[in-house]
Design a protein around this motif. Structure first.
Motif, mmCIF file in Angstrom:
data_model
loop_
_atom_site.group_PDB
_atom_site.id
_atom_site.type_symbol
_atom_site.label_atom_id
_atom_site.label_comp_id
_atom_site.label_asym_id
_atom_site.label_seq_id
_atom_site.Cartn_x
_atom_site.Cartn_y
_atom_site.Cartn_z
ATOM 1 N N ASP A 196 17.214 -12.624 -3.976
ATOM 2 C CA ASP A 196 16.768 -12.940 -2.609
ATOM 3 C C ASP A 196 16.322 -11.657 -1.897
ATOM 4 O O ASP A 196 15.251 -11.606 -1.275
ATOM 5 C CB ASP A 196 17.913 -13.606 -1.850
ATOM 6 C CG ASP A 196 17.469 -14.199 -0.512
ATOM 7 O OD1 ASP A 196 16.375 -13.849 -0.044
ATOM 8 O OD2 ASP A 196 18.225 -14.993 0.056
ATOM 9 N N ALA A 197 17.127 -10.619 -2.009
ATOM 10 C CA ALA A 197 16.800 -9.343 -1.363
ATOM 11 C C ALA A 197 15.525 -8.733 -1.953
ATOM 12 O O ALA A 197 14.711 -8.145 -1.229
ATOM 13 C CB ALA A 197 17.968 -8.375 -1.507
ATOM 14 N N ILE A 198 15.341 -8.877 -3.263
ATOM 15 C CA ILE A 198 14.129 -8.364 -3.917
ATOM 16 C C ILE A 198 12.900 -9.112 -3.426
ATOM 17 O O ILE A 198 11.892 -8.510 -3.047
ATOM 18 C CB ILE A 198 14.257 -8.503 -5.459
ATOM 19 C CG1 ILE A 198 15.326 -7.557 -5.990
ATOM 20 C CG2 ILE A 198 12.917 -8.221 -6.141
ATOM 21 C CD1 ILE A 198 15.732 -7.845 -7.432
ATOM 22 N N ALA A 199 12.978 -10.452 -3.425
ATOM 23 C CA ALA A 199 11.840 -11.278 -3.010
ATOM 24 C C ALA A 199 11.458 -11.033 -1.549
ATOM 25 O O ALA A 199 10.280 -11.087 -1.182
ATOM 26 C CB ALA A 199 12.158 -12.753 -3.227
ATOM 27 N N SER A 200 12.454 -10.720 -0.702
ATOM 28 C CA SER A 200 12.185 -10.496 0.714
ATOM 29 C C SER A 200 11.352 -9.234 0.962
ATOM 30 O O SER A 200 10.747 -9.083 2.027
ATOM 31 C CB SER A 200 13.501 -10.410 1.489
ATOM 32 O OG SER A 200 14.212 -9.228 1.145
ATOM 33 N N LYS A 201 11.310 -8.332 -0.020
ATOM 34 C CA LYS A 201 10.542 -7.094 0.113
ATOM 35 C C LYS A 201 9.100 -7.255 -0.356
ATOM 36 O O LYS A 201 8.296 -6.325 -0.249
ATOM 37 C CB LYS A 201 11.200 -5.973 -0.707
ATOM 38 C CG LYS A 201 12.661 -5.715 -0.390
ATOM 39 C CD LYS A 201 12.846 -5.096 0.963
ATOM 40 C CE LYS A 201 14.335 -4.767 1.210
ATOM 41 N NZ LYS A 201 14.562 -4.214 2.570
ATOM 42 N N MET A 202 8.773 -8.424 -0.898
ATOM 43 C CA MET A 202 7.451 -8.654 -1.485
ATOM 44 C C MET A 202 6.517 -9.341 -0.497
ATOM 45 O O MET A 202 6.974 -9.929 0.486
ATOM 46 C CB MET A 202 7.608 -9.488 -2.769
ATOM 47 C CG MET A 202 8.364 -8.762 -3.863
ATOM 48 S SD MET A 202 8.575 -9.769 -5.354
ATOM 49 C CE MET A 202 9.407 -8.589 -6.428
ATOM 50 N N PRO A 203 5.209 -9.316 -0.751
ATOM 51 C CA PRO A 203 4.237 -9.932 0.161
ATOM 52 C C PRO A 203 4.445 -11.441 0.321
ATOM 53 O O PRO A 203 4.969 -12.102 -0.584
ATOM 54 C CB PRO A 203 2.886 -9.639 -0.517
ATOM 55 C CG PRO A 203 3.137 -8.467 -1.393
ATOM 56 C CD PRO A 203 4.551 -8.609 -1.860
ATOM 57 N N GLU A 204 4.016 -12.001 1.447
ATOM 58 C CA GLU A 204 4.190 -13.426 1.712
ATOM 59 C C GLU A 204 3.368 -14.291 0.761
ATOM 60 O O GLU A 204 3.763 -15.403 0.424
ATOM 61 C CB GLU A 204 3.801 -13.747 3.158
ATOM 62 C CG GLU A 204 4.822 -13.264 4.177
ATOM 63 C CD GLU A 204 4.487 -13.734 5.581
ATOM 64 O OE1 GLU A 204 3.585 -14.591 5.715
ATOM 65 O OE2 GLU A 204 5.116 -13.242 6.532
ATOM 66 N N GLU A 205 2.199 -13.797 0.340
ATOM 67 C CA GLU A 205 1.324 -14.587 -0.544
ATOM 68 C C GLU A 205 1.732 -14.499 -2.007
ATOM 69 O O GLU A 205 0.961 -14.764 -2.927
ATOM 70 C CB GLU A 205 -0.129 -14.152 -0.399
ATOM 71 C CG GLU A 205 -0.417 -12.693 -0.722
ATOM 72 C CD GLU A 205 -0.215 -11.735 0.451
ATOM 73 O OE1 GLU A 205 -0.730 -10.608 0.366
ATOM 74 O OE2 GLU A 205 0.443 -12.129 1.443
ATOM 75 N N LEU A 235 11.178 2.388 -6.244
ATOM 76 C CA LEU A 235 10.289 1.352 -6.771
ATOM 77 C C LEU A 235 9.621 0.615 -5.622
ATOM 78 O O LEU A 235 10.291 0.101 -4.732
ATOM 79 C CB LEU A 235 11.087 0.367 -7.635
ATOM 80 C CG LEU A 235 10.307 -0.826 -8.206
ATOM 81 C CD1 LEU A 235 9.231 -0.349 -9.180
ATOM 82 C CD2 LEU A 235 11.264 -1.810 -8.888
ATOM 83 N N ARG A 236 8.286 0.547 -5.679
ATOM 84 C CA ARG A 236 7.529 -0.151 -4.634
ATOM 85 C C ARG A 236 7.168 -1.553 -5.110
ATOM 86 O O ARG A 236 6.644 -1.733 -6.213
ATOM 87 C CB ARG A 236 6.259 0.621 -4.300
ATOM 88 C CG ARG A 236 6.529 1.921 -3.557
ATOM 89 C CD ARG A 236 5.241 2.553 -3.069
ATOM 90 N NE ARG A 236 4.477 1.667 -2.195
ATOM 91 C CZ ARG A 236 3.332 2.035 -1.581
ATOM 92 N NH1 ARG A 236 2.834 3.253 -1.787
ATOM 93 N NH2 ARG A 236 2.690 1.187 -0.808
ATOM 94 N N VAL A 237 7.473 -2.544 -4.262
ATOM 95 C CA VAL A 237 7.137 -3.928 -4.609
ATOM 96 C C VAL A 237 6.280 -4.590 -3.524
ATOM 97 O O VAL A 237 6.110 -5.801 -3.521
ATOM 98 C CB VAL A 237 8.429 -4.764 -4.839
ATOM 99 C CG1 VAL A 237 9.164 -4.293 -6.079
ATOM 100 C CG2 VAL A 237 9.338 -4.735 -3.624
ATOM 101 N N ASP A 238 5.718 -3.764 -2.645
ATOM 102 C CA ASP A 238 4.924 -4.316 -1.536
ATOM 103 C C ASP A 238 3.536 -4.785 -1.974
ATOM 104 O O ASP A 238 2.814 -5.408 -1.186
ATOM 105 C CB ASP A 238 4.804 -3.292 -0.398
ATOM 106 C CG ASP A 238 4.337 -1.934 -0.878
ATOM 107 O OD1 ASP A 238 4.767 -1.512 -1.961
ATOM 108 O OD2 ASP A 238 3.544 -1.292 -0.166
ATOM 109 N N HIS A 239 3.148 -4.521 -3.242
ATOM 110 C CA HIS A 239 1.868 -5.000 -3.754
ATOM 111 C C HIS A 239 2.052 -6.032 -4.877
ATOM 112 O O HIS A 239 1.084 -6.401 -5.546
ATOM 113 C CB HIS A 239 1.026 -3.831 -4.284
ATOM 114 C CG HIS A 239 0.509 -2.926 -3.220
ATOM 115 N ND1 HIS A 239 1.288 -1.957 -2.629
ATOM 116 C CD2 HIS A 239 -0.710 -2.848 -2.626
ATOM 117 C CE1 HIS A 239 0.573 -1.303 -1.725
ATOM 118 N NE2 HIS A 239 -0.638 -1.829 -1.705
#
Length: 417
Positions: A140-149, A114-118
């Motif tokens: 926390d681990a899930i959110a850390s893989k997501m974009p800063e914005e 699963l990609r969450v970088d977008h």
């Protein structure tokens, strides 16, 4: 509704929301409307602490998408489902919307499936429950893989101190919103209070369950062990009982839930997982076998009945040492009616504070009135109660006349000045 304009404005939000506040619609409607076409990856991720809560959110989102004719791909990822099959599907196509439990979502991210970088929007539903169940590290681990914005919305019945580090880490100048239902308890629910007085609580519950033949009864206990023990005792009385708690295997829990929905059980014993994580339709009676350790859960428990315009009854058992817990619940605006069992009938009982109230009344009397009371009680002549009442009434009337005169004198003096 404050949540919708806040999210549409692109702001992060911390929302305190009780059961019945309409929060799921409040975040789904604006966020679904802001998804952008042309993206082949996930744009919206919603985490829920239990499979049941995640499934409810998924089904509601599906209904909204069908009604709006929006063509977004959506996937439900929860524990107890086939992870390998999910990984295989993700290699072929990514969803635009992800709803699921933190553990399974993190597993799929860690597996590079699963990609969450977008991802543009993250919703953390029932954050305090997520914290209580030990899933905040996964979130926390899930959110850390997501974009800063990332735009983040956190929904929680309460905001515990232990949640604050996470909020400071991921939310930027969040709007704080409180969503509360019109009344803390549905007015169609009768709240009855039963003193156990040293009785066997399991036997008392059995009598309460069978005296009125409820359509569907939900009994709450605080631990899995107590649920197991109470279930065994009620089965020993000949009742067909279902139990629900976090210790059941996913398939077993799913099977039991299906049986309850099909009305194969009239009695369900559960931990607080069912108070916030499971929607059981048709509950006409809720029994608090134990008072919840967190008073907020009392609201969630009682909220299981009295739905869809139907009446409901909630019974709370308590012992003398739990007096302070009952007071705490009453301070939240709950009004109890004291009840007891007599000849297999539920009847009105006396106010548990009657001795305190009687003492307070007695202490307000003059010594001569107290003496009269004692004297008349010793005589025990016919009509002595009425005589005492009349004497006390005369005494109070006389005192009130004196107070009024003093108030009038003080008023006249202030006018002369």
């Amino acid at each position: 509704m404050q949540v919708i304009p806040t999210l549409l404005a692109g702001k992060d939000a911390i929302v305190e929301s009780q059961t019945g506040s309409g929060k799921t619609h409040a975040f789904l409607l604006p966020l679904l409307s802001m998804l952008e076409a042309g993206h082949d990856f996930a744009q919206l991720v919603i985490t829920s602490p239990s499979r049941e809560l995640a499934t409810q959110t998924f089904e509601l989102a599906k209904q909204l998408l069908e009604a709006s004719e929006l063509d977004w791909r959506m996937s439900l990822f929860v524990g107890g489902s086939d992870k390998e099959r999910q990984i295989e599907k993700l290699q072929y196509q990514q969803p635009n919307i992800v709803v699921g439990t933190p553990g399974r979502i993190l597993d799929l991210i860690s597996s590079s499936a699963l990609r969450v970088d977008h991802v543009r929007f993250l919703v953390i539903d029932e954050a305090d429950m997520t914290l209580d169940m030990g899933f905040l590290k996964d979130v926390d681990a899930i959110a850390s893989k997501m974009p800063e914005e990332l735009q983040t919305a956190v929904f929680s019945a309460t905001i515990p101190d232990k949640l604050q580090p996470f909020l400071r880490k991921y939310l930027r100048q969040p709007e704080q919103i409180i969503l509360a239902p019109k009344t803390i308890i549905n007015p169609d629910v009768d709240n009855w209070l039963f003193a156990t007085r040293g009785k066997d609580k399991a036997d008392l519950v059995y009598k309460l369950l069978t005296v009125g033949q409820p359509y569907l009864a939900l009994v709450f206990a605080n631990t899995k062990q107590t649920v197991d023990e109470l279930t065994d005792k009620l089965k020993g009385h000949g009742l067909k009982v279902a139990k629900i708690h976090g210790g059941l295997e996913p398939r077993e829990r799913k099977r039991v839930m299906k049986q309850i929905e099909n009305l194969e059980f009239q009695y369900v014993i559960a931990t607080d997982l069912a108070a916030r994580g499971i929607d059981i339709p048709g509950v006409s009676l809720v029994i608090n076998y134990e008072i919840p350790k967190d008073s907020e859960y009392f609201i969630h428990r009682v909220g299981r009945t009295g739905r869809n315009g139907l009446d409901g009854t909630a019974i709370t058992l308590y012992s003398p040492e739990e007096e302070s817990r009952v007071n705490e619940i009453e301070s939240m605006g709950i009004k109890f009616s004291p009840k007891t069992l007599e000849n297999n009938q539920i009847v009105d009982s006396y106010d548990r504070r009657r001795r305190t109230n009687r003492k307070a009344t007695k202490d307000k009397l003059d010594p001569k009135m107290i003496g009269l009371v004692k004297k008349e009680q010793r005589k025990r002549k016919p009509g002595y109660r009425n005589k005492i009442k009349k004497a006390i009434t005369r005494d109070r009337q006389q005192k009130r006349k004196i107070e009024i005169r003093q108030e009038l004198r003080a008023t006249r003096k202030s006018h002369k000045r």
